[in-house]
Design a protein around this motif. Structure first.
Motif, mmCIF file in Angstrom:
data_model
loop_
_atom_site.group_PDB
_atom_site.id
_atom_site.type_symbol
_atom_site.label_atom_id
_atom_site.label_comp_id
_atom_site.label_asym_id
_atom_site.label_seq_id
_atom_site.Cartn_x
_atom_site.Cartn_y
_atom_site.Cartn_z
ATOM 1 N N UNK A 93 -2.713 -5.542 -13.723
ATOM 2 C CA UNK A 93 -1.611 -4.800 -13.114
ATOM 3 C C UNK A 93 -2.454 -3.639 -12.652
ATOM 4 N N UNK A 94 -3.546 -3.403 -13.272
ATOM 5 C CA UNK A 94 -4.115 -2.008 -13.120
ATOM 6 C C UNK A 94 -4.781 -1.813 -11.734
ATOM 7 N N UNK A 95 -5.729 -2.666 -11.556
ATOM 8 C CA UNK A 95 -6.041 -2.555 -10.026
ATOM 9 C C UNK A 95 -5.348 -2.612 -8.824
ATOM 10 N N UNK A 96 -4.525 -3.559 -9.020
ATOM 11 C CA UNK A 96 -3.438 -3.338 -7.677
ATOM 12 C C UNK A 96 -2.793 -2.117 -7.490
ATOM 13 N N UNK A 97 -2.180 -1.545 -8.805
ATOM 14 C CA UNK A 97 -1.518 -0.198 -8.781
ATOM 15 C C UNK A 97 -2.703 0.776 -8.351
ATOM 16 N N UNK A 98 -3.668 0.910 -8.697
ATOM 17 C CA UNK A 98 -4.464 2.021 -8.431
ATOM 18 C C UNK A 98 -4.918 1.594 -6.863
ATOM 19 N N UNK A 99 -4.845 0.508 -6.357
ATOM 20 C CA UNK A 99 -5.416 0.279 -5.074
ATOM 21 C C UNK A 99 -4.114 0.721 -4.039
ATOM 22 N N UNK A 100 -2.670 0.527 -4.552
ATOM 23 C CA UNK A 100 -1.715 0.833 -3.701
ATOM 24 C C UNK A 100 -1.451 2.364 -3.786
ATOM 25 N N UNK A 101 -1.820 2.810 -4.657
ATOM 26 C CA UNK A 101 -1.796 4.287 -5.302
ATOM 27 C C UNK A 101 -2.615 5.144 -4.025
ATOM 28 N N UNK A 102 -3.927 4.659 -4.142
ATOM 29 C CA UNK A 102 -4.882 5.309 -3.276
ATOM 30 C C UNK A 102 -4.603 5.240 -1.819
ATOM 31 N N UNK A 103 -4.231 3.955 -1.380
ATOM 32 C CA UNK A 103 -3.662 3.853 -0.141
ATOM 33 C C UNK A 103 -2.646 4.843 0.353
ATOM 34 N N UNK A 104 -1.658 5.000 -0.688
ATOM 35 C CA UNK A 104 -0.450 5.703 -0.233
ATOM 36 C C UNK A 104 -1.099 7.368 -0.164
ATOM 37 N N UNK A 105 -1.904 7.666 -0.870
ATOM 38 C CA UNK A 105 -2.461 8.900 -0.839
ATOM 39 C C UNK A 105 -3.286 9.065 0.204
ATOM 40 N N UNK A 106 -3.875 8.266 0.785
ATOM 41 C CA UNK A 106 -4.716 8.369 2.014
ATOM 42 C C UNK A 106 -3.479 8.304 3.259
ATOM 43 N N UNK A 107 -2.510 7.523 2.984
ATOM 44 C CA UNK A 107 -1.566 7.583 4.361
ATOM 45 C C UNK A 107 -0.666 8.771 4.444
ATOM 46 N N UNK A 108 -0.448 9.527 3.346
ATOM 47 C CA UNK A 108 0.391 10.853 3.407
ATOM 48 C C UNK A 108 -0.617 11.961 3.771
ATOM 49 N N UNK A 109 -2.031 11.775 3.920
ATOM 50 C CA UNK A 109 -2.753 12.776 4.201
ATOM 51 C C UNK A 109 -2.294 13.794 5.236
ATOM 52 N N UNK A 110 -1.833 13.269 6.403
ATOM 53 C CA UNK A 110 -1.669 13.851 7.450
ATOM 54 C C UNK A 110 0.037 13.957 7.776
ATOM 55 N N UNK A 111 0.790 13.544 6.702
ATOM 56 C CA UNK A 111 2.123 13.713 6.762
ATOM 57 C C UNK A 111 2.848 14.635 6.029
ATOM 58 N N UNK A 112 3.805 15.397 6.428
ATOM 59 C CA UNK A 112 4.336 16.555 5.737
ATOM 60 C C UNK A 112 5.865 16.114 5.174
ATOM 61 N N UNK A 113 6.391 14.868 5.461
ATOM 62 C CA UNK A 113 7.713 14.316 4.810
ATOM 63 C C UNK A 113 7.755 14.513 3.541
ATOM 64 N N UNK A 114 8.881 14.860 3.209
ATOM 65 C CA UNK A 114 9.158 15.072 1.521
ATOM 66 C C UNK A 114 8.987 13.701 0.889
ATOM 67 N N UNK A 115 9.518 12.795 1.227
ATOM 68 C CA UNK A 115 9.726 11.482 0.399
ATOM 69 C C UNK A 115 8.155 10.742 0.442
#
Length: 334
Positions: free
Chosen positions: A266-288
């Motif tokens: 479970x560790x690498x998939x969790x880390x991968x989707x977390x990294x992707x989400x952090x990159x996804x919100x880099x240029x977003x200001x929405x709260x959620x």
């Protein structure tokens, strides 16, 4: 072998333990992304990355020792269709570690990446030939099938940052292989999950592996295209839905399946989707989205910390018993 309790640590040691290096490397990348997002201390990412490198060195030495003392066990693990896919965890670790080493040892990092890229290509080809040359039973389609073939998506993760002639085309080549085969294999695995007997509890944590291709595809796509378009949004949002779906299935797992090495899946998939989400919100200001990225980073960190502590405790106590050993034992008897 009358009693598995009498077997040595080396005899139990499965190649899938290298999944811990993948998880730690992915977590290091996620924290590094968080540094740019929320101005967190860089030292956290560096410490986790250093731990990943040290863990890889220790595991490489230990597994090499197992191969020297018990070559038959290692060869049977490699020949067994249930466990051969886990050997790709070594290669994927080699693809990820250059991302940690690149700022300090660029020449070493590039050399490791080039070798690992060749290895993942050869290994993916070998495993695919095995599947095509021998009839596979529907029930044998497991999430671990994604590791050797869809693992090619790890090539652009670091490869896109390596500026050597032809590296961009190499990254595109492996991105294409990983993306298309992710669609094919996830379809096959979902079909198996729906129409065949449920997976045993002992290997149920490997279900989370199906989340990894979405996170990897998003990160690789953004690295190669330098954009976040509709396709990138589909990848990240479907990955989040799949994470929610599979997490709900695994929440009750600790009651049915005591801790064992398969939990590291479970560790690498969790880390991968977390990294992707952090990159996804880099240029977003929405709260959620912002708080969802923070929540994922916190959860992933706590999960990997728990896995690390549990693994160390069981190694010290001598109760470290991996699920894959059962498959190896069966193969040897046959």
């Amino acid at each position: 072998m009358e009693n598995t309790d009498r077997l040595s640590f080396l005899e139990f040691l499965p190649v899938s333990i290298f999944g811990a290096v993948m998880g730690l490397s992915g977590l290091s990348f996620a924290w590094n992304q968080a540094v740019h997002l929320w101005h967190l201390p860089l030292i956290i990412s560096q410490l986790i990355g250093g731990l990943a490198v040290i863990t890889f060195i220790i595991l490489t030495f230990t597994y090499s020792l197992k191969f020297w003392k018990y070559p038959d066990l290692v060869l049977q693990e490699f020949k067994n269709p249930n466990t051969i896919s886990f050997f790709s965890t070594i290669i994927i670790s080699l693809l990820l570690l250059p991302g940690i080493l690149l700022p300090l040892f660029p020449t070493l990092a590039v050399s490791i990446w080039v070798v690992a890229t060749l290895l993942i290509g050869l290994f993916a080809w070998y495993v695919l030939r095995q599947w095509l040359d021998r009839q596979q039973k529907p029930a044998s389609a497991m999430p671990v099938w994604l590791l050797p073939v869809v693992g090619t998506l790890n090539v652009p993760i670091i490869g896109s940052k390596i500026l050597i002639p032809g590296s961009h085309e190499v990254c595109l080549f492996f991105f294409s292989i990983g993306t298309v085969f992710a669609i094919i294999l996830i379809t096959i695995i979902f079909s198996r999950l729906i129409f065949q007997e449920p997976m045993p509890n002992t290997v149920a944590p490997t279900l989370m592996i199906m989340v990894a291709p979405l996170g990897l595809a998003f990160n690789s796509y953004e690295n190669l295209s330098h954009s976040q378009d509709m396709f990138a949004a589909v990848l990240i949002y479907f990955g989040l839905f799949l994470l929610l779906l599979l997490s709900s299935k695994l929440l009750m797992l600790p009651r049915a399946c005591p801790f064992q090495i398969s939990w590291w899946a479970v560790s690498f998939p969790l880390a991968t989707i977390t990294n992707a989400m952090c990159r996804f919100v880099e240029n977003k200001t929405e709260f959620i989205p912002q708080y969802l990225a923070k929540f994922l980073l916190l959860c992933t960190t706590l999960v990997i910390l728990f896995l690390l502590i549990q693994t160390i405790i069981r190694i010290v106590k001598g109760t470290f018993v991996p699920v894959s050993f059962t498959h190896v034992q069966t193969a040897i008897k046959e």
